[in-house]
Design a protein around this motif. Structure first.
Motif, short mmCIF file in Angstrom:
data_model
loop_
_atom_site.label_atom_id
_atom_site.label_comp_id
_atom_site.label_asym_id
_atom_site.label_seq_id
_atom_site.Cartn_x
_atom_site.Cartn_y
_atom_site.Cartn_z
N ALA A 74 47.05 61.46 18.50
CA ALA A 74 47.58 61.26 17.15
C ALA A 74 47.52 59.79 16.77
O ALA A 74 47.46 58.90 17.62
N GLY A 75 47.54 59.55 15.47
CA GLY A 75 47.60 58.20 14.94
C GLY A 75 48.67 58.12 13.86
O GLY A 75 48.99 59.11 13.21
N ASN A 76 49.23 56.91 13.67
CA ASN A 76 50.27 56.76 12.66
C ASN A 76 50.45 55.29 12.30
O ASN A 76 50.18 54.40 13.12
N PHE A 77 50.87 55.05 11.08
CA PHE A 77 51.32 53.73 10.63
C PHE A 77 52.13 53.96 9.36
O PHE A 77 52.01 55.01 8.72
N LEU A 78 52.98 53.01 9.04
CA LEU A 78 53.78 53.11 7.83
C LEU A 78 53.06 52.45 6.67
O LEU A 78 52.61 51.30 6.77
N ALA A 79 52.93 53.16 5.55
CA ALA A 79 52.32 52.58 4.35
C ALA A 79 52.65 53.46 3.16
O ALA A 79 52.56 54.68 3.25
N PRO A 80 53.03 52.84 2.02
CA PRO A 80 53.20 53.65 0.81
C PRO A 80 51.87 54.23 0.39
O PRO A 80 50.81 53.64 0.61
N ALA A 81 51.92 55.39 -0.23
CA ALA A 81 50.69 56.12 -0.54
C ALA A 81 49.70 55.28 -1.35
O ALA A 81 48.49 55.35 -1.12
N GLU A 82 50.22 54.47 -2.28
CA GLU A 82 49.31 53.70 -3.14
C GLU A 82 48.60 52.58 -2.40
O GLU A 82 47.62 52.01 -2.91
N ARG A 83 49.07 52.27 -1.19
CA ARG A 83 48.43 51.19 -0.41
C ARG A 83 47.59 51.71 0.75
O ARG A 83 46.99 50.92 1.48
#
Length: 268
Positions: free
Chosen positions: A98-107
């Motif tokens: 799996a992969g993950n990171f935090l980011a708002p959808a527009e970015r």
């Protein structure tokens, strides 16, 4: 954590674990080793895989690894061919990469969104697809490692939500299509788990105190608590469990993601 399952529960069975070099996936591999399974670990980082195999061997398991990026169907197929050559055929597959990171959808860039979908969803498909013929012979089982994002929205996790929802629908589709061949497909949905890379990445933004407030049991899980349920799902104890999403989150799904969302938004 004290072993609670029969020591021969998976004896003479072979379990393939993608993303098996660390975290919850390695904990699942260890729990399988403790009940007699042979292990094949798949991942991208050889040093992690080597160390993991040493740990499994110390537990008395026969264990090997294959270096493969789950996004590469050819590499995944080669890993399963190696498993077949070494152990005859796999009896169970854990799709855990799996992969993950935090980011708002527009970015989120197109590449960033695609990377998570490719690792989580396409990677899970590659592993299941490559394992099919072996699982058909062994009447085996597939366990997908999903996430709470598949059930409810979390801020700055649109890419993960899309990927994990896809994973769970893939699981249900395979349960329907491959069930007549004796192949069971299920998914496990962990809550927050201590000591994992994913939690370390989130720690600066979403503190342990915030997470604990979201979980009715008031604490993180330890990896072994997720792993024990995974072993049950992979074993004959769950012989009639097919197409199920099993949530192991301390009750977090009953509370919702509001505290997480607030912490993420406050962090900017």
């Amino acid at each position: 954590m004290r072993a609670l399952l029969p020591k021969d529960l998976l004896r003479q069975r072979t379990v393939f674990v993608s993303g098996g070099g660390s975290g919850v996936n390695l904990a699942i591999a260890k729990a399988c080793a403790q009940v007699g399974a042979n292990l094949v670990l798949c991942g991208r980082t050889e040093t992690k895989l080597k160390d993991a195999v040493e740990e499994l061997t110390a537990l008395g398991a026969e264990a090997v690894y294959a270096i493969a990026d789950v996004r590469d169907a050819t590499a995944v197929k080669a890993a399963f061919e190696m498993a077949e050559e070494r152990f005859g055929a796999v009896d169970a597959v854990v799709c855990g990469a799996a992969g993950n990171f935090l980011a708002p959808a527009e970015r989120i860039s197109s590449n960033g969104f695609r990377a998570v979908v490719d690792i989580d969803l396409l990677g899970s498909f590659h592993c299941a697809h490559a394992a099919y013929e072996q699982l058909r012979r062994t009447r085996g089982t597939i366990l997908f490692v999903s996430g709470g994002q598949s059930q409810m929205p979390f801020a700055h996790q649109a890419h993960v939500a899309a990927a994990k929802a896809g994973v769970d629908q893939l699981m249900r589709s395979l349960a329907l299509e491959w069930g007549p061949h004796g192949i069971r497909s299920n998914s496990i949905v962990p809550g927050p788990v201590s000591g994992t890379e994913g939690m370390r990445r989130l720690a600066e933004t979403v503190t342990e105190q915030v997470w604990a407030g979201m979980v009715p049991l008031g604490r993180f899980a330890v990896p072994e608590e997720i792993a024990q349920i995974a072993v049950v799902l992979l074993s004959p104890l769950a012989a009639y469990v097919n197409g199920s999403q099993v949530v192991v989150d301390g009750g977090m799904a009953t509370v919702g993601s509001a505290a997480f969302n607030h912490a993420v938004r406050q962090a900017g």
